[in-house]
Design a protein around this motif. Structure first.
Motif, PDB file in Angstrom:
ATOM      1  N   TYR A  18       8.792  15.178 -31.375  1.00 53.54           N
ATOM      2  CA  TYR A  18       7.580  14.585 -30.826  1.00 53.54           C
ATOM      3  C   TYR A  18       7.452  14.940 -29.352  1.00 53.54           C
ATOM      4  O   TYR A  18       8.395  14.771 -28.587  1.00 53.54           O
ATOM      5  N   PHE A  19       6.294  15.461 -28.951  1.00 58.74           N
ATOM      6  CA  PHE A  19       6.049  15.839 -27.562  1.00 58.74           C
ATOM      7  C   PHE A  19       4.970  14.961 -26.949  1.00 58.74           C
ATOM      8  O   PHE A  19       3.967  14.658 -27.583  1.00 58.74           O
ATOM      9  N   ILE A  20       5.200  14.592 -25.694  1.00 53.25           N
ATOM     10  CA  ILE A  20       4.205  13.859 -24.911  1.00 53.25           C
ATOM     11  C   ILE A  20       4.045  14.622 -23.606  1.00 53.25           C
ATOM     12  O   ILE A  20       5.024  15.001 -22.969  1.00 53.25           O
ATOM     13  N   ASP A  21       2.812  14.860 -23.210  1.00 58.38           N
ATOM     14  CA  ASP A  21       2.528  15.500 -21.927  1.00 58.38           C
ATOM     15  C   ASP A  21       1.642  14.560 -21.126  1.00 58.38           C
ATOM     16  O   ASP A  21       1.138  13.570 -21.649  1.00 58.38           O
ATOM     17  N   ALA A  22       1.477  14.856 -19.865  1.00 61.68           N
ATOM     18  CA  ALA A  22       0.616  14.054 -18.997  1.00 61.68           C
ATOM     19  C   ALA A  22      -0.243  14.990 -18.154  1.00 61.68           C
ATOM     20  O   ALA A  22       0.206  16.068 -17.760  1.00 61.68           O
ATOM     21  N   LEU A  49       0.919  19.377 -29.488  1.00 54.85           N
ATOM     22  CA  LEU A  49       1.615  18.215 -28.954  1.00 54.85           C
ATOM     23  C   LEU A  49       1.215  17.022 -29.794  1.00 54.85           C
ATOM     24  O   LEU A  49       0.205  17.034 -30.480  1.00 54.85           O
ATOM     25  N   ASN A  50       1.972  15.978 -29.703  1.00 55.68           N
ATOM     26  CA  ASN A  50       1.591  14.787 -30.424  1.00 55.68           C
ATOM     27  C   ASN A  50       0.737  13.861 -29.578  1.00 55.68           C
ATOM     28  O   ASN A  50      -0.003  13.049 -30.093  1.00 55.68           O
ATOM     29  N   SER A  51       0.866  13.975 -28.249  1.00 51.35           N
ATOM     30  CA  SER A  51       0.170  13.023 -27.387  1.00 51.35           C
ATOM     31  C   SER A  51       0.034  13.584 -25.978  1.00 51.35           C
ATOM     32  O   SER A  51       0.881  14.350 -25.529  1.00 51.35           O
ATOM     33  N   VAL A  52      -1.040  13.191 -25.305  1.00 50.30           N
ATOM     34  CA  VAL A  52      -1.210  13.521 -23.885  1.00 50.30           C
ATOM     35  C   VAL A  52      -1.701  12.259 -23.178  1.00 50.30           C
ATOM     36  O   VAL A  52      -2.554  11.536 -23.693  1.00 50.30           O
TER      37      VAL A  52
END
Length: 97
Positions: A18-22, A49-52
């Motif tokens: 699972y990847f999270i970026d900002a 990605l899974n989420s930003v």
């Protein structure tokens, strides 16, 4: 992202890695291409990605420290804590689907 998933695949759970970026701050005086970078991060999040996390909606600040020379390229302590909470919320949402 693909290289990291491939290399660390032996350690992933059944749902994968699972990847999270900002996003980066919308400060064109500092980050000339912030719009392009944030658009790219958002586009990538839609397929890989899974989420930003939209840091700009969180109202994070860079203006308060360190004293006496403020580092406007990085979030101050309170905003860093808020960002940590935002990452934790994303992890929580992912783990409770």
């Amino acid at each position: 992202i693909n290289d990291i998933r491939k290399e660390f695949s032996p350690y992933q759970d059944k749902n994968g890695i699972y990847f999270i970026d900002a996003l980066i701050a919308n400060r064109k005086s500092l980050w000339i291409f912030c719009d392009i970078i944030n658009q790219t991060k958002t586009a990538i999040s839609l397929y890989d990605l899974n989420s930003v996390i939209d840091t700009n909606l969180l109202g994070l600040t860079t203006d308060y420290e360190p004293y006496p020379e403020v580092d406007v390229a990085h979030y101050d302590s309170l905003s860093t804590i808020k960002l940590g909470h935002a990452f934790a919320e994303e992890i929580y949402k992912h783990n409770n689907k």
